[in-house]
Design an enzyme around this catalytic site. Structure first.
Site, short mmCIF file in Angstrom:
data_model
loop_
_atom_site.label_atom_id
_atom_site.label_comp_id
_atom_site.label_asym_id
_atom_site.label_seq_id
_atom_site.Cartn_x
_atom_site.Cartn_y
_atom_site.Cartn_z
CB ALA A 66 -0.88 -0.02 1.23
N GLY A 111 0.73 -5.01 0.69
CA GLY A 111 -0.44 -5.11 -0.19
C GLY A 111 -0.12 -5.81 -1.50
CD GLU A 114 -2.30 -7.47 2.62
OE1 GLU A 114 -1.86 -6.36 2.27
OE2 GLU A 114 -3.04 -7.63 3.61
CD GLU A 134 1.69 -5.51 5.58
OE1 GLU A 134 2.46 -6.43 5.90
OE2 GLU A 134 0.99 -5.52 4.56
N1 COA Z 1 4.62 3.21 -0.51
C1 COA Z 1 4.99 4.37 -1.04
N2 COA Z 1 6.13 4.53 -1.74
C2 COA Z 1 6.92 3.46 -1.89
C3 COA Z 1 6.59 2.20 -1.35
C4 COA Z 1 5.38 2.10 -0.63
N3 COA Z 1 4.95 0.94 -0.12
N4 COA Z 1 7.59 1.34 -1.67
C5 COA Z 1 8.49 2.03 -2.37
N5 COA Z 1 8.10 3.30 -2.51
C6 COA Z 1 8.79 4.38 -3.21
C7 COA Z 1 9.98 4.92 -2.43
O1 COA Z 1 9.56 5.85 -1.46
C8 COA Z 1 10.80 5.51 -3.54
O2 COA Z 1 10.21 6.76 -3.91
P1 COA Z 1 11.18 8.07 -4.15
O3 COA Z 1 12.11 7.63 -5.27
O4 COA Z 1 10.21 9.12 -4.54
O5 COA Z 1 11.90 8.30 -2.88
C9 COA Z 1 10.57 4.57 -4.69
O6 COA Z 1 9.36 3.89 -4.41
C10 COA Z 1 11.67 3.53 -4.85
O7 COA Z 1 11.80 2.83 -3.62
P2 COA Z 1 13.20 2.69 -2.83
O8 COA Z 1 12.87 2.44 -1.40
O9 COA Z 1 14.10 3.85 -3.15
O10 COA Z 1 13.78 1.37 -3.52
P3 COA Z 1 14.82 0.36 -2.87
O11 COA Z 1 15.25 -0.52 -3.99
O12 COA Z 1 15.87 1.08 -2.11
O13 COA Z 1 13.99 -0.51 -1.82
C11 COA Z 1 12.07 -1.77 -1.07
C12 COA Z 1 12.95 -1.36 -2.27
C13 COA Z 1 10.88 -2.54 -1.63
C14 COA Z 1 12.89 -2.66 -0.14
C15 COA Z 1 11.61 -0.51 -0.31
O14 COA Z 1 11.05 0.41 -1.25
C16 COA Z 1 10.57 -0.78 0.74
O15 COA Z 1 10.89 -1.28 1.80
N6 COA Z 1 9.29 -0.36 0.47
C17 COA Z 1 8.22 -0.47 1.45
C18 COA Z 1 7.77 -1.91 1.62
C19 COA Z 1 6.69 -1.98 2.67
O16 COA Z 1 6.90 -1.74 3.83
N7 COA Z 1 5.49 -2.33 2.22
C20 COA Z 1 4.36 -2.49 3.09
C21 COA Z 1 3.57 -1.25 3.09
S1 COA Z 1 2.16 -1.43 4.17
#
Ligand code: COA
Length: 260
Positions: A66, A111, A114, A134
């Site tokens: 999400a 999400g 999911e 989460e």
């Molecule tokens: N919601 C909003 N934005 C998200 C996102 C999310 N769930 N996951 C990634 N993004 C965005 C980042 O903020 C970043 O945006 P920016 O370039 O404007 O700063 C962009 O997507 C790229 O992500 P980034 O974190 O820079 O990539 P990464 O390769 O370093 O890491 C992940 C990849 C997947 C490990 C990391 O993005 C992450 O942990 N995301 C969240 C996962 C999460 O907790 N999901 C559950 C949500 S309830």
């Protein structure tokens, strides 16, 4: 409805719906969820569509969850409503009377995991990563993750992902039964299309009844599930597709199913 966050296209009767926010790793914001719900409903109504494939744009993510930016300042009532709305979209995917395949091309987190779980089958690339992180954000999954994950992989494995927030790789997902098939990234599209095509070769009516029997039966005690199965078996037996399928077998020719 014109879409900004999903791409929709057809390939030989298979409707491809692609989450299209690659710069945000296809994070599921409200706008995308609304478009996804609309696109899936449209696929369900379209008789030319035999199966659906959901995937993510780009080579990095199916969906990274999400959209965390939309959590800021969310109150309890709003968060509950958001979870119920998201669950409704994913429930509609799970209840679609046509096979839905997730083509998981990278991160399927929160999400995103999911969403993959709500699909009927999952084809994954070797780069896929599944997780429910989460709890690391002080939350729990709200789009079905606490329910569908445990049903698919069992309580112990589900709780391992939920309680550690860790991700598992594609090979582990395959070993756990979270993935049906694992292929190299360059082969993902063809592998998902092939699985969707294979499901399209059976009677559409029988496919819908199989999906219904399994979906309803999983929530029932065995004896009630068997009652449901027998009732749906009876409905199939009265169909044109059953007459055509059995006649085609006896006449040694391919069947021409009409879906009724
Ligand atoms: N919601 C909003 N934005 C998200 C996102 C999310 N769930 N996951 C990634 N993004 C965005 C980042 O903020 C970043 O945006 P920016 O370039 O404007 O700063 C962009 O997507 C790229 O992500 P980034 O974190 O820079 O990539 P990464 O390769 O370093 O890491 C992940 C990849 C997947 C490990 C990391 O993005 C992450 O942990 N995301 C969240 C996962 C999460 O907790 N999901 C559950 C949500 S309830």
């Amino acid at each position: 409805m014109g879409y900004e966050n999903v791409l929709v296209g057809d390939d030989h009767g298979v409707r491809w719906v692609t989450l299209n926010r690659p710069a945000k790793l296809n994070a599921l914001n409200r706008a995308l969820m609304a478009e996804l719900g609309d696109a899936v409903a449209a696929a369900g109504r379209d008789d030319a569509v035999r199966a659906v494939v959901l995937t993510g744009q780009g080579d990095k993510a199916f969906a990274a969850g999400a959209d965390i930016a939309e959590f800021v300042g969310l109150g309890a009532a709003d968060a509950r409503a958001m979870a119920r709305a998201g669950q409704a979209v994913f429930d509609a995917i799970a209840a679609l009377p046509k096979p839905v395949v997730a083509a998981v091309n990278g991160f399927a987190l929160g999400g995103g995991c999911e969403l993959a779980l709500a699909c009927h089958m999952r084809v994954v690339s070797t780069t896929a990563r599944f997780g429910q992180p989460e709890a690391k954000l002080g939350l729990i999954p709200g789009y079905g993750g606490t329910q569908r994950l445990a049903r698919l992989v069992g309580q112990g494995r589900a709780l391992e992902l939920l309680l550690t927030g860790a991700t598992v790789d594609a090979a582990t997902a395959l070993a756990w039964g979270l993935a049906n098939r694992m292929v190299e990234p360059a082969e993902l599209r063809a592998a998902a299309q092939k699985l969707a095509d294979e499901t399209g070769a059976v009677s559409p009516l029988a496919a819908a009844r199989c999906l219904e029997a399994v979906r309803i039966g999983l929530d029932l005690p065995l004896q009630l599930g068997l009652e449901v199965e027998a009732a749906l078996f009876g409905l199939c037996a009265a169909s044109e597709d059953m007459r055509e399928g059995t006649a085609a077998f006896l006449e040694k020719r391919p069947p021409r199913f009409v879906g009724r």
